[in-house]
Design a protein around this motif. Structure first.
Motif, PDB file in Angstrom:
ATOM      1  N   VAL A 216       0.840  -1.204   0.000  1.00  0.00           N
ATOM      2  CA  VAL A 216       0.000   0.000   0.000  1.00  0.00           C
ATOM      3  C   VAL A 216       0.873   1.252   0.000  1.00  0.00           C
ATOM      4  N   LEU A 217       1.838   1.309   0.928  1.00  0.00           N
ATOM      5  CA  LEU A 217       2.715   2.479   1.000  1.00  0.00           C
ATOM      6  C   LEU A 217       3.578   2.589  -0.257  1.00  0.00           C
ATOM      7  N   GLY A 218       4.035   1.434  -0.750  1.00  0.00           N
ATOM      8  CA  GLY A 218       4.840   1.445  -1.965  1.00  0.00           C
ATOM      9  C   GLY A 218       4.051   1.970  -3.147  1.00  0.00           C
ATOM     10  N   SER A 219       2.786   1.547  -3.252  1.00  0.00           N
ATOM     11  CA  SER A 219       1.940   2.017  -4.352  1.00  0.00           C
ATOM     12  C   SER A 219       1.739   3.517  -4.284  1.00  0.00           C
ATOM     13  N   ILE A 220       1.484   4.027  -3.073  1.00  0.00           N
ATOM     14  CA  ILE A 220       1.269   5.467  -2.905  1.00  0.00           C
ATOM     15  C   ILE A 220       2.549   6.233  -3.253  1.00  0.00           C
ATOM     16  N   TRP A 221       3.680   5.757  -2.760  1.00  0.00           N
ATOM     17  CA  TRP A 221       4.942   6.454  -2.975  1.00  0.00           C
ATOM     18  C   TRP A 221       5.299   6.510  -4.458  1.00  0.00           C
ATOM     19  N   TRP A 222       5.254   5.363  -5.141  1.00  0.00           N
ATOM     20  CA  TRP A 222       5.659   5.338  -6.544  1.00  0.00           C
ATOM     21  C   TRP A 222       4.650   6.050  -7.436  1.00  0.00           C
ATOM     22  N   MET A 223       3.388   6.096  -7.000  1.00  0.00           N
ATOM     23  CA  MET A 223       2.397   6.880  -7.731  1.00  0.00           C
ATOM     24  C   MET A 223       2.739   8.370  -7.642  1.00  0.00           C
ATOM     25  N   ILE A 224       3.136   8.814  -6.444  1.00  0.00           N
ATOM     26  CA  ILE A 224       3.510  10.225  -6.261  1.00  0.00           C
ATOM     27  C   ILE A 224       4.746  10.555  -7.089  1.00  0.00           C
ATOM     28  N   VAL A 225       5.729   9.647  -7.076  1.00  0.00           N
ATOM     29  CA  VAL A 225       6.947   9.862  -7.865  1.00  0.00           C
ATOM     30  C   VAL A 225       6.603   9.980  -9.352  1.00  0.00           C
ATOM     31  N   ALA A 226       5.783   9.044  -9.839  1.00  0.00           N
ATOM     32  CA  ALA A 226       5.418   9.044 -11.259  1.00  0.00           C
ATOM     33  C   ALA A 226       4.671  10.322 -11.629  1.00  0.00           C
ATOM     34  N   LEU A 227       3.674  10.685 -10.813  1.00  0.00           N
ATOM     35  CA  LEU A 227       2.903  11.893 -11.113  1.00  0.00           C
ATOM     36  C   LEU A 227       3.790  13.130 -11.068  1.00  0.00           C
TER      37      LEU A 227
ATOM     38  N   LEU B  31     -15.831  -1.225 -21.363  1.00  0.00           N
ATOM     39  CA  LEU B  31     -15.378  -0.090 -20.557  1.00  0.00           C
ATOM     40  C   LEU B  31     -14.596  -0.546 -19.327  1.00  0.00           C
ATOM     41  N   LYS B  32     -14.518  -1.861 -19.118  1.00  0.00           N
ATOM     42  CA  LYS B  32     -13.698  -2.380 -18.025  1.00  0.00           C
ATOM     43  C   LYS B  32     -12.216  -2.100 -18.267  1.00  0.00           C
ATOM     44  N   ASN B  33     -11.879  -1.773 -19.520  1.00  0.00           N
ATOM     45  CA  ASN B  33     -10.480  -1.484 -19.851  1.00  0.00           C
ATOM     46  C   ASN B  33     -10.022  -0.149 -19.288  1.00  0.00           C
ATOM     47  N   VAL B  34     -10.957   0.691 -18.821  1.00  0.00           N
ATOM     48  CA  VAL B  34     -10.595   1.984 -18.234  1.00  0.00           C
ATOM     49  C   VAL B  34     -10.089   1.747 -16.817  1.00  0.00           C
ATOM     50  N   SER B  35      -8.875   2.190 -16.522  1.00  0.00           N
ATOM     51  CA  SER B  35      -8.269   2.012 -15.197  1.00  0.00           C
ATOM     52  C   SER B  35      -8.142   3.354 -14.493  1.00  0.00           C
ATOM     53  N   GLY B  36      -8.223   3.323 -13.183  1.00  0.00           N
ATOM     54  CA  GLY B  36      -8.130   4.530 -12.381  1.00  0.00           C
ATOM     55  C   GLY B  36      -6.855   4.582 -11.566  1.00  0.00           C
ATOM     56  N   PRO B  37      -6.784   5.522 -10.621  1.00  0.00           N
ATOM     57  CA  PRO B  37      -5.553   5.737  -9.861  1.00  0.00           C
ATOM     58  C   PRO B  37      -5.131   4.554  -8.989  1.00  0.00           C
ATOM     59  N   ILE B  38      -6.086   3.752  -8.537  1.00  0.00           N
ATOM     60  CA  ILE B  38      -5.726   2.611  -7.680  1.00  0.00           C
ATOM     61  C   ILE B  38      -4.934   1.587  -8.490  1.00  0.00           C
ATOM     62  N   THR B  39      -5.465   1.235  -9.666  1.00  0.00           N
ATOM     63  CA  THR B  39      -4.766   0.280 -10.529  1.00  0.00           C
ATOM     64  C   THR B  39      -3.421   0.836 -10.970  1.00  0.00           C
ATOM     65  N   ILE B  40      -3.402   2.119 -11.338  1.00  0.00           N
ATOM     66  CA  ILE B  40      -2.151   2.739 -11.793  1.00  0.00           C
ATOM     67  C   ILE B  40      -1.110   2.715 -10.678  1.00  0.00           C
ATOM     68  N   ALA B  41      -1.543   2.997  -9.443  1.00  0.00           N
ATOM     69  CA  ALA B  41      -0.614   2.976  -8.308  1.00  0.00           C
ATOM     70  C   ALA B  41      -0.062   1.573  -8.083  1.00  0.00           C
ATOM     71  N   GLN B  42      -0.913   0.558  -8.208  1.00  0.00           N
ATOM     72  CA  GLN B  42      -0.458  -0.817  -8.028  1.00  0.00           C
ATOM     73  C   GLN B  42       0.563  -1.201  -9.102  1.00  0.00           C
ATOM     74  N   VAL B  43       0.285  -0.812 -10.341  1.00  0.00           N
ATOM     75  CA  VAL B  43       1.218  -1.119 -11.435  1.00  0.00           C
ATOM     76  C   VAL B  43       2.536  -0.374 -11.230  1.00  0.00           C
ATOM     77  N   ALA B  44       2.455   0.867 -10.731  1.00  0.00           N
ATOM     78  CA  ALA B  44       3.672   1.629 -10.449  1.00  0.00           C
ATOM     79  C   ALA B  44       4.539   0.897  -9.436  1.00  0.00           C
ATOM     80  N   ASN B  45       3.918   0.366  -8.400  1.00  0.00           N
ATOM     81  CA  ASN B  45       4.652  -0.336  -7.354  1.00  0.00           C
ATOM     82  C   ASN B  45       5.291  -1.618  -7.887  1.00  0.00           C
ATOM     83  N   VAL B  46       4.513  -2.396  -8.661  1.00  0.00           N
ATOM     84  CA  VAL B  46       5.032  -3.641  -9.224  1.00  0.00           C
ATOM     85  C   VAL B  46       6.191  -3.349 -10.172  1.00  0.00           C
TER      86      VAL B  46
END
Length: 454
Positions: free
Chosen positions: A4-15, A357-372
């Motif tokens: 969770v923390l990793g996803s938030i951190w790398w999402m912030i870095v990416a943004l 429309l399931k192909n549309v992803s939001g910030p939660i998925t993007i944050a998880q992918v950033a962390n991975v």
């Protein structure tokens, strides 16, 4: 660091990286066009840090790291002193305003190319498009375990992700596609995958699996992680044993065990189960037992009572995308072109109703992918940043008021009619744009939450 923390951190870095480059594009071109920039902010809300340069521009990092903006001198936003009116954005020619607005998305496209160039120079480790199993449509078409896909139609395939994207698009379109493969023996063959045979309304997120293809790195090794007490294998097979064959049929992955045990149960009787135990080859005679499925309504099945390890070690990468500094330039341009075509193609299919429309992803998925991606290494994170930068450019160029593309649409209308749109029409467009954007964000959050729940 937790996921969770990793996803938030790398999402912030990416943004932070993507927004800074996007806004710098607006800022740089605005300054070249003689527009006075009042503030360059990364983030929204109250500034956590700020400073002014000699031109009077305030550079700030704000508390909410979900975007940014460049505030320019503009008579539409307040009174402008007579001495500075020539520096107001609204006083510039329509072509200059187009250049300033388009500069943000173009900066993201340029960043995408640079990041992909760095990734190719560094070398991106990945998995080849090698099949670890086939069934159904793919098996009927002649595909075999060990086939490596090298071309689909006119597109060269380097990795499993390349193949997955092309095949998913073809599945959505209902196309039968020619697939060139290199077999396990090294020969080159072309087979046709009849994706038109997929059922109507199939799960587009699982198009590859439904077509009967299983990538080799998806196949879990046949290592026993648990033996169910009281089962056929209890007291005979041990945790850590590697199952190599069932009734004389080779086992290549854990999924093969279930298939072969089910066939054995339907045949009836016992058979030899061969295992590798710490380097020693052993064989035990076992008969599967009818077992009740833990989920209600799923029916019974034949089983030995084996389960894979809770955490499976991923296999080593078998494909490397690596170029020298010079060769990486055209490679980065080609990859950017492919990503752009794939993204625009999927947007077109969603607008026409062909793609879910399931192909549309939001910030939660993007944050998880950033962390991975960050966990996999700098090569994967560079690819993630490049893909996100290009996506940001494409989204911002959509002709939706409040986005850069909406402003460009206004300016193109101004070019055609010879005068700006009325304030009433522009305000109405802004409200429509906000509604569209809110709907898109709501859909993205809904899809994210649905993925978490299911």
């Amino acid at each position: 660091m937790s996921d969770v923390l990793g996803s938030i951190w790398w999402m912030i870095v990416a943004l932070g990286v993507l927004v800074t480059f996007h806004e710098f594009g607006h800022y740089w071109v605005a300054r070249r066009c003689g527009v006075k920039v009042l503030r360059f902010s990364v983030g929204f809300g109250k500034p956590l840090w700020s400073r002014r340069d000699r031109h009077g521009t305030e550079f700030a990092i704000a508390a909410i790291p979900l975007g940014g903006y460049v505030k320019m001198l503009d008579e539409a936003e307040g009174d402008v002193p007579a001495a500075q009116q020539d520096q107001a954005f609204n006083r510039k020619s329509v072509w200059q305003r187009i250049a300033v607005v388009a500069a943000g998305p173009l900066a993201n496209v340029l960043l995408c190319i640079v990041l992909l160039w760095a990734m190719f120079v560094l070398g991106k480790q990945d998995y080849s498009a090698t099949l670890g199993g086939v069934s159904g449509i793919a098996a009927d078409a002649g595909f075999m375990r060990g086939d490596r896909i090298v071309r689909i139609g006119d597109r060269k395939i380097d990795t499993w992700a390349d193949a997955s994207i092309v095949l998913t698009k073809a599945a959505i379109d209902g196309d039968d596609v020619p697939v060139e493969v290199e077999t396990a023996s090294g020969s080159q063959l072309t087979r046709t995958l009849p994706l038109s045979r997929l059922p109507v309304g199939f799960d587009q997120e699982n198009a590859i699996g439904l077509s009967g293809l299983v990538w080799r790195h998806w196949v879990a090794p046949a290592i026993i992680g648990k033996v169910t007490p009281g089962s056929a294998a209890d007291g005979v097979l041990n945790v850590g044993d590697v199952v190599t064959a069932v009734d004389g049929h080779p086992v290549h992955g854990f999924n093969d065990i279930a298939t072969q045990v089910d066939a054995l149960g339907k045949r009836g009787g016992a058979a030899m189960i061969e295992v590798d135990r710490a380097g020693e080859r052993l064989a035990f005679e076992l008969a599967p037992r009818r077992t009740r499925h833990p989920e209600a309504g799923q029916g019974d099945y034949w089983a030995l009572g084996l389960a894979p390890p809770a955490k499976v070690q991923m296999p080593g990468y078998d494909a490397t995308l690596h170029y020298g500094p010079v060769a990486a330039v055209p490679a980065a341009l080609r990859e950017t072109g492919k990503l752009t075509a794939d993204s625009l193609g999927m947007i077109r299919r969603m607008l026409t109703g062909d793609a879910s429309l399931k192909n549309v992803s939001g910030p939660i998925t993007i944050a998880q992918v950033a962390n991975v991606s960050a966990k996999r290494g700098p090569d994967w994170f560079l690819w993630f940043l490049a893909a996100m930068s290009l996506s940001l450019a494409i989204i911002n160029l959509l002709p939706i008021p409040v986005l850069d593309g909406g402003h460009l649409l206004y300016y193109l209308i101004e070019l055609v009619k010879g005068s700006p749109l009325s304030e009433r029409h522009m305000v109405a467009g802004q409200y429509m744009g906000l509604a569209a954007l809110a709907g898109l964000m709501g859909l993205a959050f809904y899809n994210d939450i649905l993925r978490l729940v299911t």
